[in-house]
Scaffold this active site. Structure first.
Site, PDB file in Angstrom:
ATOM      1  N   GLU A 192       0.837  -1.202   0.000  1.00 54.97           N
ATOM      2  CA  GLU A 192       0.000   0.000   0.000  1.00 54.97           C
ATOM      3  C   GLU A 192       0.871   1.250   0.000  1.00 54.97           C
ATOM      4  O   GLU A 192       1.815   1.369   0.774  1.00 54.97           O
ATOM      5  CB  GLU A 192      -0.909   0.008   1.235  1.00 54.97           C
ATOM      6  CG  GLU A 192      -1.767   1.261   1.361  1.00 54.97           C
ATOM      7  CD  GLU A 192      -2.650   1.224   2.603  1.00 54.97           C
ATOM      8  OE1 GLU A 192      -3.490   0.303   2.684  1.00 54.97           O
ATOM      9  OE2 GLU A 192      -2.473   2.086   3.482  1.00 54.97           O
ATOM     10  N   GLY A 250     -14.313   5.786   4.524  1.00 54.41           N
ATOM     11  CA  GLY A 250     -13.318   6.847   4.633  1.00 54.41           C
ATOM     12  C   GLY A 250     -13.398   7.569   5.960  1.00 54.41           C
ATOM     13  O   GLY A 250     -14.401   7.504   6.677  1.00 54.41           O
ATOM     14  N   GLN A 282      -7.881  -3.994   8.714  1.00 52.09           N
ATOM     15  CA  GLN A 282      -7.095  -3.001   9.427  1.00 52.09           C
ATOM     16  C   GLN A 282      -5.850  -3.686   9.990  1.00 52.09           C
ATOM     17  O   GLN A 282      -5.873  -4.882  10.302  1.00 52.09           O
ATOM     18  CB  GLN A 282      -7.941  -2.425  10.569  1.00 52.09           C
ATOM     19  CG  GLN A 282      -7.227  -1.473  11.499  1.00 52.09           C
ATOM     20  CD  GLN A 282      -6.903  -0.164  10.811  1.00 52.09           C
ATOM     21  OE1 GLN A 282      -5.932  -0.082  10.073  1.00 52.09           O
ATOM     22  NE2 GLN A 282      -7.724   0.852  11.047  1.00 52.09           N
ATOM     23  N   THR A 292      -3.876   4.819  -1.800  1.00 54.00           N
ATOM     24  CA  THR A 292      -4.911   5.373  -0.924  1.00 54.00           C
ATOM     25  C   THR A 292      -5.544   6.610  -1.543  1.00 54.00           C
ATOM     26  O   THR A 292      -4.985   7.250  -2.428  1.00 54.00           O
ATOM     27  CB  THR A 292      -4.339   5.726   0.459  1.00 54.00           C
ATOM     28  OG1 THR A 292      -3.422   6.829   0.327  1.00 54.00           O
ATOM     29  CG2 THR A 292      -3.623   4.536   1.068  1.00 54.00           C
TER      30      THR A 292
END
Length: 606
Positions: free
Chosen positions: A20, A111, A186, A51
């Site tokens: 990421e 978000g 997460q 992102t």
């Protein structure tokens, strides 16, 4: 290629991994990230993700970065897409742009709220949760056939605590039933708790691939910031392990690598989890070392001994276990040409070690603006806070005097934060508390500072960082909001008595900018010398990073004011401050004299 198809086709005995990245805030950082991604692509990730930015703040850069990695680099890219600040039509525009650039994978997220809001509220009423994005894409004949959709899961509960555990599982199940193809979790540091959560997910009938999020600990301070923001439960044993090494960044980084390896081995050991998702923070070395120790890098090839046949002429293909000078040369040439690498001059040569490690110790907000990781703290709440009009620490200031009182209470540790400082005053700034309070009482609202330090051990309790057995130094600087009159006075005093040792930057909302720093000059204000390394510079103040932060700083005033009714005393005062105050940073180069900067600014004490 769709990630779901890639996972299905991936050899079952070979774990996969994704990386990421976030779009850097500066053009130089963006360009240098492309070089970093090119190098990391040689580790053969199954995909990378980009992102969207808090509050949708980086949507253009996100689309640009994802488009380049997908189309130019040929790396399957997952574009994060959030509901935040999605005005009507913007979701369609983003999806069409992604489709046009060959992107086939979307990570659909609610978000985070934009900075300036404590609670999340939708802009487009159709998109209040990640599941709404999933349903919308799957209901569209234009988008549904093209996109593979991922969703987020929270093994330790959503940071907003909107539901209980049962509710979290219901939400996840709803996302999958709406058409999600995979799940990214997460990040976490408790592997046992994750495995318990995984069992429950499978019992709920959720069968799509689950990719756990992993982040090797970069530094102790950033680790604390992440776990606080994400409300991650850290096993006590980890905190006990970190306590004696927290001032040694190299040992913390090494511990983080070992911990990531242990977590990955544990969660992939049951056969259900086939791959992991690395949160890189745009750094590369730790992720690379984790993969090397796992022996996953490069697709985990099986190494077998070969017989070296020293023959001057080509031999017939007797066996793949025989290598000759001819076949060795051919294999090497093929390896060199098999991966396309975009040629961009890597940063850091002759500056801070090499391109892979030049920003290994991100300890200051003012890192190198050329670094791909510049602005990484923003990803975890490093700049500013969520502003809310009834924040217990801030009250409801309606006059400049009440604002001065807020900044003073923060210095006195009576307020744990301000809209510009997310945590109490640091231990090192406590050593200049008298000077900071005197300047604040004089109307210079201080938001960032550091004292001068001349060659202290890298393990020093207050000032140390980096590997053990090194030495660190730093120049004194201070940053504050002030009136134009103060800027004029400091500018004049610098000319008359600065002696070339005082540099400043000053800017206001309207775009006026003043400085005595040459245009391309870069002020390294924190540096370290360590065994076996070139000089490492972790804090650099120069034009680009100052102006980047200036935009952020004045937007905080705007957002703070927006939570009060038009015409109220609070809003009128905060708007006036935003329009009339300047942000100023003053640096003194004489780090041998700890009082040099404060003696220069003594005229502004109160």
């Amino acid at each position: 290629m769709k990630l779901s198809d890639k996972i299905a086709a991936h050899p079952a005995h070979r774990p996969f991994y994704t990386f990421e990245f976030f779009p850097p805030r500066t053009d130089q950082g963006f360009d240098n990230l492309l070089t970093r991604i090119s190098r990391l692509s040689n580790l053969d990730p199954i995909a990378i993700s980009v992102t969207w930015g808090a509050g949708g703040s980086t949507k253009d850069r996100s689309l640009d970065l994802a488009g380049i990695t997908q189309a130019d680099y040929g790396i399957d890219t997952i574009l994060h897409l959030t509901c935040t600040n999605m005005v009507p039509g913007l979701v369609d525009d983003a999806l069409r742009t992604a489709k046009a650039r060959g992107i086939q994978n979307i990570l659909a997220l609610r978000g985070d709220p934009p900075r300036g809001q404590e609670h999340w509220t939708p802009i487009d009423s159709r998109f209040s949760h990640g599941v709404d994005l999933v349903k919308y894409i799957r209901s569209s004949p234009e988008f549904s056939p093209h996109f593979c959709i991922g969703v987020a899961a929270y093994p330790e509960g959503h940071p907003d605590n909107q539901t209980d555990d049962d509710g979290d599982f219901d939400v996840l199940k709803e996302k999958v039933e709406a058409g999600a193809d995979f799940i990214v979790t997460q990040l976490f540091y408790d592997a046992d708790r994750f495995l318990h959560w995984l069992e429950r997910v499978r019992r709920e009938g959720i069968s799509v691939p689950i990719i756990p999020g992993v982040m090797p600990i970069p530094t102790y301070s950033s680790f604390l910031r992440v776990v606080n923001l994400c409300r991650i439960q850290v096993p006590p044993s980890i905190m006990i392990d970190l306590e004696p090494i927290r001032h040694d960044d190299q040992l913390v980084k090494e511990y983080g690598i070992r911990l990531a390896v242990d977590i990955i081995l544990k969660v992939t050991g049951n056969g259900d989890i086939r791959g992991v998702h690395f949160c890189t923070l745009n750094l590369e070395k730790s992720v690379q070392l984790v993969l090397e120790r796992l022996k996953w890098a490069g697709g985990s090839p099986t190494t077998r001994n070969k017989l070296i046949a020293d023959s001057p002429v080509p031999l017939p293909p007797i066996s793949e276990l025989v290598v000759t000078p001819t076949t060795a040369t051919s294999d090497a040439a093929a390896a060199l040409t098999s991966k396309t690498t975009v040629e961009i001059e890597p940063p850091g040569r002759g500056e801070i070690n090499n391109a892979a490690t030049w920003d290994d110790f991100p300890n200051g907000r003012f890192g190198d603006y050329k670094s791909p990781a510049f602005g990484a703290q923003d990803q975890w709440g490093g700049l500013g806070l969520s502003v809310h009009p009834v924040h217990p620490d801030w009250g409801n200031p309606a006059t400049a005097e009440e604002l001065t009182d807020l900044f003073l209470r923060h210095l006195d540790s009576k307020a744990a934060s301000t809209p510009f400082s997310s945590s109490p005053l640091s231990a090192e700034s406590q050593t200049i508390l008298h000077q900071l309070k005197a300047l604040t009482r004089g109307g210079l609202w201080t938001v960032c500072s550091q004292p001068a330090v001349d060659t202290l051990p890298s393990t020093d309790e207050n000032f140390g960082w980096g590997p053990r057995d090194g030495y660190v130094s730093q120049k004194a600087f201070i940053e504050f909001f002030c009136t134009e009159e103060v800027v004029d006075k400091i500018e004049k005093k610098t000319q008359l008595s600065g002696g070339g040792s005082v540099h400043y930057f000053a800017a206001n909302l309207q775009g006026d900018f003043r400085t005595n720093v040459p245009e391309d000059a870069r002020n390294a204000v924190t540096w370290g010398v360590f065994p076996g390394k070139e000089i490492v510079q972790t804090t650099i103040i120069e034009r680009e990073s100052f102006l980047t932060w200036k935009e952020e700083a004045f937007s905080i005033w705007t957002e703070w004011a927006s939570f009060y009714p038009p015409g109220s005393d609070q809003r009128t005062m905060l708007d006036e401050v935003r329009r009339t105050r300047w942000l100023m940073s003053v640096l003194h180069h004489n780090f041998k004299n700890p009082g040099a900067l404060w003696d220069f600014l003594v005229d502004f004490y109160s």
